[in-house]
Design a protein around this motif. Structure first.
Motif, PDB file in Angstrom:
ATOM      1  N   VAL A  99       0.803  -5.536  -4.772  1.00 30.83           N
ATOM      2  CA  VAL A  99       2.021  -4.742  -4.909  1.00 30.83           C
ATOM      3  C   VAL A  99       3.105  -5.468  -4.113  1.00 30.83           C
ATOM      4  O   VAL A  99       2.964  -5.668  -2.904  1.00 30.83           O
ATOM      5  CB  VAL A  99       1.829  -3.315  -4.387  1.00 30.83           C
ATOM      6  CG1 VAL A  99       3.123  -2.514  -4.533  1.00 30.83           C
ATOM      7  CG2 VAL A  99       0.681  -2.622  -5.126  1.00 30.83           C
ATOM      8  N   GLY A 132       3.519   6.221  -3.060  1.00 27.30           N
ATOM      9  CA  GLY A 132       4.253   4.974  -2.998  1.00 27.30           C
ATOM     10  C   GLY A 132       3.804   4.071  -1.864  1.00 27.30           C
ATOM     11  O   GLY A 132       4.602   3.321  -1.302  1.00 27.30           O
ATOM     12  N   THR A 192      10.124  -6.627  -3.542  1.00 33.66           N
ATOM     13  CA  THR A 192      10.944  -6.099  -4.635  1.00 33.66           C
ATOM     14  C   THR A 192      10.794  -4.582  -4.769  1.00 33.66           C
ATOM     15  O   THR A 192      11.177  -4.013  -5.785  1.00 33.66           O
ATOM     16  CB  THR A 192      10.567  -6.772  -5.966  1.00 33.66           C
ATOM     17  OG1 THR A 192       9.180  -6.501  -6.256  1.00 33.66           O
ATOM     18  CG2 THR A 192      10.786  -8.281  -5.905  1.00 33.66           C
ATOM     19  N   ALA A 193      10.232  -3.968  -3.721  1.00 35.00           N
ATOM     20  CA  ALA A 193      10.034  -2.512  -3.695  1.00 35.00           C
ATOM     21  C   ALA A 193       9.221  -2.024  -4.890  1.00 35.00           C
ATOM     22  O   ALA A 193       9.455  -0.935  -5.417  1.00 35.00           O
ATOM     23  CB  ALA A 193      11.373  -1.777  -3.630  1.00 35.00           C
ATOM     24  N   GLU A 194       8.229  -2.820  -5.278  1.00 34.44           N
ATOM     25  CA  GLU A 194       7.386  -2.440  -6.416  1.00 34.44           C
ATOM     26  C   GLU A 194       6.668  -1.117  -6.164  1.00 34.44           C
ATOM     27  O   GLU A 194       6.350  -0.379  -7.105  1.00 34.44           O
ATOM     28  CB  GLU A 194       6.373  -3.548  -6.700  1.00 34.44           C
ATOM     29  CG  GLU A 194       5.571  -3.348  -7.965  1.00 34.44           C
ATOM     30  CD  GLU A 194       4.589  -4.489  -8.231  1.00 34.44           C
ATOM     31  OE1 GLU A 194       3.832  -4.372  -9.210  1.00 34.44           O
ATOM     32  OE2 GLU A 194       4.586  -5.475  -7.471  1.00 34.44           O
ATOM     33  N   GLN A 195       6.445  -0.804  -4.889  1.00 30.53           N
ATOM     34  CA  GLN A 195       5.735   0.432  -4.553  1.00 30.53           C
ATOM     35  C   GLN A 195       6.544   1.679  -4.893  1.00 30.53           C
ATOM     36  O   GLN A 195       6.003   2.786  -4.919  1.00 30.53           O
ATOM     37  CB  GLN A 195       5.349   0.443  -3.068  1.00 30.53           C
ATOM     38  CG  GLN A 195       6.495   0.692  -2.101  1.00 30.53           C
ATOM     39  CD  GLN A 195       7.261  -0.568  -1.735  1.00 30.53           C
ATOM     40  OE1 GLN A 195       7.193  -1.571  -2.429  1.00 30.53           O
ATOM     41  NE2 GLN A 195       7.978  -0.513  -0.623  1.00 30.53           N
ATOM     42  N   THR A 196       7.837   1.505  -5.162  1.00 34.89           N
ATOM     43  CA  THR A 196       8.694   2.650  -5.503  1.00 34.89           C
ATOM     44  C   THR A 196       8.922   2.786  -7.001  1.00 34.89           C
ATOM     45  O   THR A 196       9.589   3.736  -7.434  1.00 34.89           O
ATOM     46  CB  THR A 196      10.071   2.517  -4.816  1.00 34.89           C
ATOM     47  OG1 THR A 196      10.786   1.407  -5.385  1.00 34.89           O
ATOM     48  CG2 THR A 196       9.922   2.306  -3.319  1.00 34.89           C
ATOM     49  N   LYS A 197       8.368   1.863  -7.784  1.00 33.98           N
ATOM     50  CA  LYS A 197       8.612   1.857  -9.223  1.00 33.98           C
ATOM     51  C   LYS A 197       7.622   2.769  -9.953  1.00 33.98           C
ATOM     52  O   LYS A 197       6.514   3.030  -9.475  1.00 33.98           O
ATOM     53  CB  LYS A 197       8.491   0.421  -9.762  1.00 33.98           C
ATOM     54  CG  LYS A 197       9.382  -0.591  -9.041  1.00 33.98           C
ATOM     55  CD  LYS A 197      10.846  -0.328  -9.269  1.00 33.98           C
ATOM     56  CE  LYS A 197      11.741  -1.244  -8.412  1.00 33.98           C
ATOM     57  NZ  LYS A 197      11.538  -2.667  -8.633  1.00 33.98           N
ATOM     58  N   PRO A 198       8.016   3.256 -11.126  1.00 29.37           N
ATOM     59  CA  PRO A 198       7.175   4.219 -11.858  1.00 29.37           C
ATOM     60  C   PRO A 198       5.751   3.735 -12.111  1.00 29.37           C
ATOM     61  O   PRO A 198       4.810   4.542 -12.049  1.00 29.37           O
ATOM     62  CB  PRO A 198       7.939   4.416 -13.171  1.00 29.37           C
ATOM     63  CG  PRO A 198       9.372   4.174 -12.799  1.00 29.37           C
ATOM     64  CD  PRO A 198       9.333   3.071 -11.779  1.00 29.37           C
ATOM     65  N   ALA A 199       5.588   2.445 -12.385  1.00 36.62           N
ATOM     66  CA  ALA A 199       4.244   1.949 -12.709  1.00 36.62           C
ATOM     67  C   ALA A 199       3.282   2.164 -11.552  1.00 36.62           C
ATOM     68  O   ALA A 199       2.142   2.613 -11.747  1.00 36.62           O
ATOM     69  CB  ALA A 199       4.305   0.471 -13.086  1.00 36.62           C
ATOM     70  N   PHE A 200       3.737   1.859 -10.336  1.00 36.18           N
ATOM     71  CA  PHE A 200       2.836   2.055  -9.199  1.00 36.18           C
ATOM     72  C   PHE A 200       2.752   3.520  -8.806  1.00 36.18           C
ATOM     73  O   PHE A 200       1.675   4.002  -8.413  1.00 36.18           O
ATOM     74  CB  PHE A 200       3.266   1.223  -7.993  1.00 36.18           C
ATOM     75  CG  PHE A 200       2.324   1.397  -6.822  1.00 36.18           C
ATOM     76  CD1 PHE A 200       1.031   0.907  -6.873  1.00 36.18           C
ATOM     77  CD2 PHE A 200       2.714   2.087  -5.688  1.00 36.18           C
ATOM     78  CE1 PHE A 200       0.144   1.083  -5.818  1.00 36.18           C
ATOM     79  CE2 PHE A 200       1.847   2.288  -4.625  1.00 36.18           C
ATOM     80  CZ  PHE A 200       0.552   1.776  -4.685  1.00 36.18           C
ATOM     81  N   LEU A 201       3.847   4.239  -8.897  1.00 38.58           N
ATOM     82  CA  LEU A 201       3.820   5.660  -8.549  1.00 38.58           C
ATOM     83  C   LEU A 201       2.869   6.448  -9.455  1.00 38.58           C
ATOM     84  O   LEU A 201       2.357   7.499  -9.055  1.00 38.58           O
ATOM     85  CB  LEU A 201       5.224   6.253  -8.607  1.00 38.58           C
ATOM     86  CG  LEU A 201       6.197   5.740  -7.543  1.00 38.58           C
ATOM     87  CD1 LEU A 201       7.583   6.312  -7.772  1.00 38.58           C
ATOM     88  CD2 LEU A 201       5.697   6.061  -6.133  1.00 38.58           C
TER      89      LEU A 201
END
Length: 206
Positions: A33, A52, A37-46
């Motif tokens: 993750v 998150g 790029t703050a991927e942890q806040t994106k819908p796919a990871f959420l």
């Protein structure tokens, strides 16, 4: 058990669970993750973990989050690896008390350095929080050194998943302005951990 997916972020507390997975010889796929790029806040990871945050372990029965839970699950689902005192409820609870302390207190102490926005809004508050981190981390590790690290491993002679977690948070000391050599047992524990193949494999995946 079907192959699992393990979501982690480099240089995060997820290292603890990854070490445990390696120690267990678990069948898992690591999924990075990207915090940059703050991927942890994106819908796919959420959709995987609504919190998150990492770690998150996708099993055939659903998603597990939080190191304390994942470490216990890994130990209990791979009993042949003897990664926890599974036949002794009191000792298992002792281990859980220690990992819970790392999660609820030590990690929170550390988080005040970079995550002040979780607790305050004023820049002056952030400065105070950052200034306090060396003191609170040193105090926590003084307690660990004196009362909780039995030696050579957390639980004494038997290595457990608690050691993976202690090693992970011990790695934060230098960056938090604390000399690990103030705590000889913790320093020796770190050196012993770094010799373990599972630790080397987990770190190589960072």
């Amino acid at each position: 058990m079907a192959k699992m997916k393990f979501f982690y972020g480099p240089k995060t507390c997820a290292l603890a669970s990854r070490i445990a997975l390696e120690e267990a010889g678990a069948d898992y796929e690591p999924v990075k993750v990207d915090f940059a790029t703050a991927e942890q806040t994106k819908p796919a990871f959420l959709a995987v973990n609504p919190k998150g945050r990492v770690p998150a372990l996708v099993t055939d029965r659903g998603v597990l989050t939080e190191n304390v839970a994942i470490l216990a699950f890994v130990a209990q689902s791979h009993p042949d690896r003897k990664l926890a005192p599974l036949d002794d409820p009191h000792a298992f609870a002792e281990m859980q008390a220690f990992t819970s302390y790392l999660s609820s207190t030590v990690h929170v102490n550390h988080a005040h350095k970079h995550r002040g926005a979780r607790w305050a809004t004023e820049e002056s508050s952030f400065l105070d929080m950052r200034a306090k981190v060396p003191e609170t981390m040193a105090a926590s590790f003084a307690l660990i050194e004196r009362d909780f690290l039995k030696g050579p491993w957390v639980m004494g002679e038997a290595y457990t998943v608690a050691d993976a977690y202690l090693y992970t948070v011990s790695r934060w000391l230098e960056g938090d302005g604390v000399d690990v050599n103030r705590f000889p047992k913790v320093a020796a524990h770190m050196k012993a951990m770094e010799q373990r193949p599972a630790v080397k494999a987990a770190l190589a995946g960072e």
